[in-house]
Design an enzyme around this catalytic site. Structure first.
Site, PDB file in Angstrom:
ATOM      1  N   TYR A 142      -8.334  37.398  14.244  1.00  0.00           N
ATOM      2  CA  TYR A 142      -9.704  37.421  13.728  1.00  0.00           C
ATOM      3  C   TYR A 142      -9.903  36.203  12.844  1.00  0.00           C
ATOM      4  O   TYR A 142      -9.064  35.909  11.983  1.00  0.00           O
ATOM      5  CB  TYR A 142      -9.927  38.702  12.908  1.00  0.00           C
ATOM      6  CG  TYR A 142     -11.316  38.849  12.328  1.00  0.00           C
ATOM      7  CD1 TYR A 142     -12.414  39.100  13.147  1.00  0.00           C
ATOM      8  CD2 TYR A 142     -11.535  38.755  10.949  1.00  0.00           C
ATOM      9  CE1 TYR A 142     -13.688  39.254  12.609  1.00  0.00           C
ATOM     10  CE2 TYR A 142     -12.807  38.914  10.402  1.00  0.00           C
ATOM     11  CZ  TYR A 142     -13.874  39.156  11.238  1.00  0.00           C
ATOM     12  OH  TYR A 142     -15.134  39.312  10.703  1.00  0.00           O
ATOM     13  N   ASP A 237      -5.318  29.447  10.327  1.00  0.00           N
ATOM     14  CA  ASP A 237      -6.213  30.276   9.539  1.00  0.00           C
ATOM     15  C   ASP A 237      -5.343  31.016   8.520  1.00  0.00           C
ATOM     16  O   ASP A 237      -4.690  32.008   8.841  1.00  0.00           O
ATOM     17  CB  ASP A 237      -6.959  31.245  10.458  1.00  0.00           C
ATOM     18  CG  ASP A 237      -7.881  32.180   9.684  1.00  0.00           C
ATOM     19  OD1 ASP A 237      -7.765  32.238   8.448  1.00  0.00           O
ATOM     20  OD2 ASP A 237      -8.704  32.863  10.327  1.00  0.00           O
ATOM     21  N   LYS A 265      -9.934  35.057   0.608  1.00  0.00           N
ATOM     22  CA  LYS A 265      -9.214  36.137  -0.096  1.00  0.00           C
ATOM     23  C   LYS A 265      -8.603  35.695  -1.430  1.00  0.00           C
ATOM     24  O   LYS A 265      -9.323  35.551  -2.402  1.00  0.00           O
ATOM     25  CB  LYS A 265      -8.176  36.759   0.836  1.00  0.00           C
ATOM     26  CG  LYS A 265      -8.855  37.293   2.125  1.00  0.00           C
ATOM     27  CD  LYS A 265      -8.006  38.187   2.944  1.00  0.00           C
ATOM     28  CE  LYS A 265      -8.617  38.517   4.285  1.00  0.00           C
ATOM     29  NZ  LYS A 265      -9.515  39.638   4.318  1.00  0.00           N
TER      30      LYS A 265
HETATM   31  N1  PMP Z   1      -9.692  34.843   8.932  1.00  0.00           N
HETATM   32  C1  PMP Z   1      -8.803  35.821   8.715  1.00  0.00           C
HETATM   33  C2  PMP Z   1      -7.373  35.615   9.112  1.00  0.00           C
HETATM   34  C3  PMP Z   1      -9.198  37.012   8.108  1.00  0.00           C
HETATM   35  O1  PMP Z   1      -8.303  37.981   7.924  1.00  0.00           O
HETATM   36  C4  PMP Z   1     -10.547  37.168   7.722  1.00  0.00           C
HETATM   37  C5  PMP Z   1     -11.053  38.440   7.055  1.00  0.00           C
HETATM   38  N2  PMP Z   1     -10.265  39.525   7.100  1.00  0.00           N
HETATM   39  C6  PMP Z   1     -11.442  36.128   7.966  1.00  0.00           C
HETATM   40  C7  PMP Z   1     -10.978  34.981   8.573  1.00  0.00           C
HETATM   41  C8  PMP Z   1     -12.872  36.226   7.564  1.00  0.00           C
HETATM   42  O2  PMP Z   1     -12.986  36.217   6.183  1.00  0.00           O
HETATM   43  P1  PMP Z   1     -14.282  36.833   5.452  1.00  0.00           P
HETATM   44  O3  PMP Z   1     -14.211  38.304   5.670  1.00  0.00           O
HETATM   45  O4  PMP Z   1     -14.111  36.417   4.039  1.00  0.00           O
HETATM   46  O5  PMP Z   1     -15.473  36.223   6.083  1.00  0.00           O
END
Ligand code: PMP
Length: 427
Positions: A142, A237, A265
């Site tokens: 994701y 990511d 995060k």
């Molecule tokens: N990349 C990763 C690996 C994530 O785990 C997440 C959210 N869980 C995101 C992108 C998206 O981040 P946000 O929820 O702050 O938009």
């Protein structure tokens, strides 16, 4: 749960599904979400006065635990000076300098407001830099909810079993090609089928959105070599893994260099922050130096910078936190494995640093297919048993657990013993 239920019923009238992010709904496990009132250290307190040991930690940010004094003091101090200027501040420079120091292999970083924004912006930049359109991502990973990434996505998309997201056009979807996690051949095949068309390969270097799925030996190194050979950017990511697996994230832990990094995060210490980073050569394509436009009214927001900086500085100054987190998570993982074995319940526990997940299966979980093959029904029962026992797990079999520094050895023992009780019910 009386008050939570009342609030959920109220929320359902004015907020779709009663939640502002689908992962908070209990659709993957049944029931209705618990509404929180406050949190301190490793504990959450709900509106009905129940206490929970927290294994979500706001989905990753609260590595030091909730309401850590370094964070609350920094935010409070900044709040009195205004919560936003729309003009640059010293805090942003301090933040950028500290991150460049902590994270290997980056010269520059740009702050945004979420992980989604970070990945979306990195994607645009990768396309602009390489002059190519297509990207490769992995099934079950994701990268936020920008259109291009909602293809075979993990996290809530997997939990809700959404095969196709309406509103994502076929044209956009056709530029996102998907490979199997930990399967280099599947990536090579895509490169062969689309010669000179791939701008970037996006990957969670440790996947956390199909449960925790670590990269197999040398996978990231081989992916690095392949991207270099094919002139595609490798994008890590690190929204989950950044500052969690090591001060320098997965790049440091696995000794692999990516071309672009995305963060979220922990970088915001519980306030809305994301960021993307890379070499000067690539990053200076972004406006106002270059023409790759990306902007934000609240980007680099002073409250968010104060919170993020407080967390990052604490981690930077106390690297022993990482070995402490490792010890705690190992204690948890070993204990859970032991009680499952005692009760003859098949389990695969994946763990890297302070990320962990419990898959009820006797097979290794190395990709999305093997994560999906685990016993989700047993997980649902486990989730509710633990919730009643005051242990707050992610309401989905496809999410990583996050361990925070405030979690005590007795919290962990309690979690293990309650797991053992659950397994004895033979549910
Ligand atoms: N990349 C990763 C690996 C994530 O785990 C997440 C959210 N869980 C995101 C992108 C998206 O981040 P946000 O929820 O702050 O938009």
């Amino acid at each position: 749960m009386e008050k939570s239920l009342q609030l959920f019923n109220r929320a359902s009238h004015s907020i779709p599904g009663g939640v502002n992010s689908p992962v908070r709904a209990f659709k993957g496990v049944g029931g209705t979400p618990v509404f929180m009132e406050s949190a301190k250290g490793a504990y959450l307190f709900d509106v009905d006065g129940n206490r929970y040991i927290d294994y979500i930690n706001s989905w990753g940010p609260m590595i030091l635990g909730h309401a850590h004094p370094a964070v609350t003091d920094a935010v409070y101090e900044q709040l009195l000076k205004s919560s936003s200027f729309g003009a640059p501040t010293e805090l942003e420079v301090d933040m950028a300098d500290l991150i460049v120091k902590m994270v290997p292999n980056i010269d520059m970083i740009r702050m945004v407001n979420s992980g989604t924004e970070a990945c979306m912006s990195a994607l645009r930049l990768a396309r602009a830099y390489t002059g190519k359109n297509k990207i490769i991502k992995f099934d079950g990973c994701y990268h936020g909810h920008a259109d291009s990434f909602l293809i075979k996505s993990g996290s809530g998309v997997a939990t809700l079993q959404i095969q196709h997201v309406p509103g994502v056009t076929q044209t956009t979807a056709s530029d996102t090609l998907t490979a199997n996690y930990n399967d280099l051949e599947s990536v090579k095949k895509i490169f062969t089928e689309h010669p000179n068309q791939i701008a970037a390969v996006f990957i969670e270097p440790v996947a956390g959105n199909m449960g925790c799925v670590p990269p197999i030996h040398n996978f990231l190194q081989q992916l690095r070599a392949l991207c270099t050979k094919e002139n595609a950017l490798l994008v890590f990511d690190e929204v989950m893994t950044g500052f969690r697996l090591a001060p320098g994230g997965a790049q440091e832990l696995y000794n692999v260099k990516a071309d672009l990094l995305t963060f979220g995060k922990i970088i915001g210490g519980g306030l809305p922050v994301g960021a993307y980073a890379g070499s000067k050569e690539i990053m200076e394509k972004i406006a106002p130096v270059g023409n790759v436009y990306q902007a934000g009214t609240l980007s680099g927001n002073p409250l968010a910078m104060a919170a993020g900086l407080a967390v990052l500085a604490t981690l930077h100054e106390n690297p022993a936190i990482y070995s402490s987190l490792e010890t705690k998570t190992k204690q948890l993982g070993d204990g859970l494995t032991r009680v499952c074995k005692e009760q003859g319940v098949p389990v695969t526990i994946n763990r890297v640093g302070s990320m962990l997940s419990v898959h009820f299966t006797d097979k290794p979980v190395i990709d999305f297919a093997s994560a999906q093959a685990a016993d989700v029904d047993r997980f649902k029962k486990y989730f509710h048993f633990m919730l009643r026992a005051g242990v707050y797990l992610a309401p989905s079999a496809f999410e990583s657990w996050f361990i925070c520094e405030s979690l005590s050895a007795s919290d962990i023992e309690y979690t293990i013993s309650k797991t053992s009780e659950f397994l004895k019910t033979r549910a």
